[in-house]
Design a protein around this motif. Structure first.
Motif, PDB file in Angstrom:
ATOM      1  N   LEU A  65      -0.569  -0.718  -4.618  1.00 47.16           N
ATOM      2  CA  LEU A  65      -1.685  -0.070  -4.616  1.00 47.16           C
ATOM      3  C   LEU A  65      -1.393   1.439  -4.495  1.00 47.16           C
ATOM      4  CD1 LEU A  65      -4.368  -2.225  -2.710  1.00 47.16           C
ATOM      5  CD2 LEU A  65      -4.004  -1.850  -5.135  1.00 47.16           C
ATOM      6  N   GLU A  66      -1.442   2.303  -5.268  1.00 43.18           N
ATOM      7  CA  GLU A  66      -1.129   3.745  -5.223  1.00 43.18           C
ATOM      8  C   GLU A  66      -2.579   4.631  -5.346  1.00 43.18           C
ATOM      9  OE1 GLU A  66       1.160   5.813  -4.398  1.00 43.18           O
ATOM     10  OE2 GLU A  66      -0.255   7.548  -4.693  1.00 43.18           O
ATOM     11  N   GLY A 111       7.611   1.954  -0.718  1.00 42.96           N
ATOM     12  CA  GLY A 111       6.562   1.007  -1.472  1.00 42.96           C
ATOM     13  C   GLY A 111       7.170   0.491  -2.770  1.00 42.96           C
ATOM     14  N   TYR A 168      18.462  11.959   4.656  1.00 40.54           N
ATOM     15  CA  TYR A 168      18.188  10.874   5.712  1.00 40.54           C
ATOM     16  C   TYR A 168      16.784  10.260   5.636  1.00 40.54           C
ATOM     17  CZ  TYR A 168      22.700  12.384   7.393  1.00 40.54           C
ATOM     18  OH  TYR A 168      24.031  12.996   7.294  1.00 40.54           O
ATOM     19  N   THR A 199      11.462  16.120  -3.877  1.00 37.01           N
ATOM     20  CA  THR A 199      12.441  16.047  -3.037  1.00 37.01           C
ATOM     21  C   THR A 199      13.940  16.872  -3.637  1.00 37.01           C
ATOM     22  OG1 THR A 199      13.350  14.151  -3.915  1.00 37.01           O
ATOM     23  CG2 THR A 199      11.921  13.648  -1.973  1.00 37.01           C
ATOM     24  N   GLY A 244       3.268   6.518   3.569  1.00 43.22           N
ATOM     25  CA  GLY A 244       3.817   7.709   4.156  1.00 43.22           C
ATOM     26  C   GLY A 244       2.986   8.625   5.373  1.00 43.22           C
ATOM     27  N   ILE A 297       0.842  -1.297   0.138  1.00 43.45           N
ATOM     28  CA  ILE A 297      -0.062  -0.022  -0.140  1.00 43.45           C
ATOM     29  C   ILE A 297       0.967   1.273  -0.013  1.00 43.45           C
ATOM     30  CG2 ILE A 297      -2.012   1.059   1.149  1.00 43.45           C
ATOM     31  CD1 ILE A 297      -2.786  -1.443   2.656  1.00 43.45           C
ATOM     32  N   LYS A 353      -2.844   7.735  -5.818  1.00 46.35           N
ATOM     33  CA  LYS A 353      -2.779   9.094  -6.737  1.00 46.35           C
ATOM     34  C   LYS A 353      -2.948   8.375  -8.022  1.00 46.35           C
ATOM     35  CE  LYS A 353      -2.151  12.823  -5.100  1.00 46.35           C
ATOM     36  NZ  LYS A 353      -3.428  13.901  -4.983  1.00 46.35           N
ATOM     37  N   GLY A 385       5.172   5.100  -3.113  1.00 46.65           N
ATOM     38  CA  GLY A 385       6.332   6.159  -2.903  1.00 46.65           C
ATOM     39  C   GLY A 385       7.799   5.407  -2.863  1.00 46.65           C
ATOM     40  N   GLY A 437      -2.574   6.567   5.867  1.00 48.80           N
ATOM     41  CA  GLY A 437      -1.967   5.500   6.281  1.00 48.80           C
ATOM     42  C   GLY A 437      -1.883   5.102   7.790  1.00 48.80           C
ATOM     43  N   ALA A 492       3.089   1.279   3.232  1.00 47.31           N
ATOM     44  CA  ALA A 492       4.150   2.284   2.843  1.00 47.31           C
ATOM     45  C   ALA A 492       3.413   3.581   2.212  1.00 47.31           C
ATOM     46  CB  ALA A 492       5.100   1.588   2.041  1.00 47.31           C
TER      47      ALA A 492
END
Ligand code: FAD
Length: 409
Positions: free
Chosen positions: A33-34, A16, A390, A46, A161, A10, A36, A13, A174, A159
């Protein structure tokens, strides 16, 4: 009932996607499964689009208030070197700037491109626009409900987020899924974000960039500080040093503590040396107007604010500034204090402090101790890292670990 899927992940990102790739060496039936319309939206944002994915300096001290044993057990030794090597194996050569590691292209999109190609070549079934609404465990399997489907899985990697930057997809759902599955979640709060000050003069220093040390005092006690380039804004302070200490401000304000921020605009100088320096300036530029006393020492818009706060009449010659006034100015330059009124919101935060309590997770496998078959990866956990690569390192490392363990199980 529909056929059972071996592994459902799940969240698409960094954590996942890495988990899916790692698991694919051991199991073939993987659905990612995403929520968005495409995977990796946060990854693209990032490092200002350059993706600072790790750092040459890495250990548990790079993670705030970290449980050193847990963090070290997850990362092992050389996690950064292993990540750089893995990236390189996919064609992403590295570039190091001040110990921070970026893809040589300096494009986050290249990292996402190769991860998507990898998912494809590993035959991971990626379903986008598939936001998971509920996650339940029965005796032998997990039931995963999306808006228009129900899936059954033997194992699940969560996963999804945090709550930071919800436009990218991590909207806090989540945590809801984690709680539904039976995990306890420590209250998430914004981290790596700006700090709001209760100080009317902020409007006047808006846009100034300068070196400084920023410190947090909780109920009168110094709890942390950081030094570097500050960005002064209309609401308070931003820039990396403010980001680094913001999670302490979030937590202290959440505890209903009194939170004062102290800023030194002369980092490295104590009151005595700062006073001597100002005294010397008073002699050297005695004929200038007091308004121009700090000219050439600090950016002009900041100097104007600080002179005003010191109460010195801006029209008198510098030579007429008294020793008492010089002491007051010294105090302001080396420790301007204001109450913290808040931090940036989740929208403006890069990460969260809080999340799934790590006591429930086995650091060797990322599997939940009490819920066999459920694994957790990435920022959804109560682990938040400093600026510098990090948090992505954590997402990649935990994703790889969870993926390998779930794939093998
Ligand atoms: C602007 C910005 C800049 C940053 N820069 C850096 C940097 O340079 N270096 C660094 O180390 N860190 C950086 N970070 C932090 C870093 O991006 C995160 O720590 C990391 O991406 C977390 O990865 P993740 O896979 O755990 O979560 P995410 O990347 O948030 O992925 C979670 C995924 O799960 C999906 N999802 C959520 N809920 C559901 C659901 N219910 N059903 C299905 N899917 C769901 C989301 O849509 C999302 O795609 C930055 C963050 C931001 C916001």
């Amino acid at each position: 009932m529909k056929p059972m899927i071996d592994l459902v992940i799940i969240g698409g990102g960094a954590a996942g996607m890495t988990a899916a790739v790692a698991a694919s060496s051991f199991c073939q039936d993987i659905v990612l499964l995403e929520g968005k319309d495409r995977v990796g939206k946060k990854l693209l944002a990032t490092g200002n689009g350059r993706c600072n994915y790790t750092n040459r300096i890495l250990d548990h001290r790079c993670y705030y208030d970290a449980d050193a044993q847990f963090t070290d057990a997850v990362l092992g030794s050389d996690a950064n070197e292993r990540l750089i090597a893995w990236m390189s194996s996919m064609g992403i050569e590295s570039k190091i700037i001040d110990d921070r590691v970026y893809p040589h292209s300096e494009q986050a999109s290249s990292v996402l491109d190769v991860l998507r190609m990898k998912l494809d070549s590993c035959h991971v079934h990626v379903k986008t626009n598939a936001k998971v609404q509920s996650l339940k465990k029965t005796d032998h399997m997990f039931e995963i409900q999306t808006l228009d489907d129900i899936l059954y899985a033997r194992k699940v990697i969560l996963a999804a987020g945090s709550k930071a930057a919800p436009k990218t997809g991590s909207d806090g759902s989540g945590y809801v899924l984690a709680r539904q599955a039976g995990l306890s979640v420590i209250q998430p709060l914004p981290a790596l974000t700006g700090i709001k000050l209760d100080a009317p003069y902020c409007k006047s220093w808006n846009g100034v960039r300068c070196d400084g040390t920023i410190a947090v005092m909780k109920d009168g006690r110094l709890i942390c500080s950081d030094t570097g380039q500050l960005q002064l804004t209309s609401y308070g302070v931003s820039g990396i040093p403010a980001f680094q200490i913001s999670r302490y401000v979030s937590k202290a304000l959440n505890d209903q503590s009194e939170v004062m921020i102290s800023i030194s605009f002369l980092p490295g100088e104590d009151s005595k040396s700062a006073f001597s320096m100002l005294k010397k300036r008073r002699e050297q530029i005695c004929s200038y107007r007091a308004a121009d006393f700090l000219l050439g020492l600090l950016p002009k818009n900041l100097a104007v604010v600080l002179i005003k706060l010191s109460g010195v009449d801006r029209h008198v010659p510098v030579g007429q500034i008294s020793d008492d006034q010089l002491h007051k100015l010294t105090d302001i330059l080396t420790g301007l204090t204001a109450y913290a009124a808040g931090t940036g919101s989740f929208d403006q935060a890069q990460t969260c402090t809080g999340g799934v309590d790590i006591k429930q997770i086995n650091p060797q496998t990322m599997e939940c101790r009490q819920i066999s078959g459920l694994y957790v990866a990435g920022e959804i956990m109560d682990v938040d890292g400093m600026c510098g690569g990090y948090n992505l390192q954590w997402a990649f490392s935990t994703g790889a670990k969870a993926g390998r363990a779930a794939g093998r199980a």
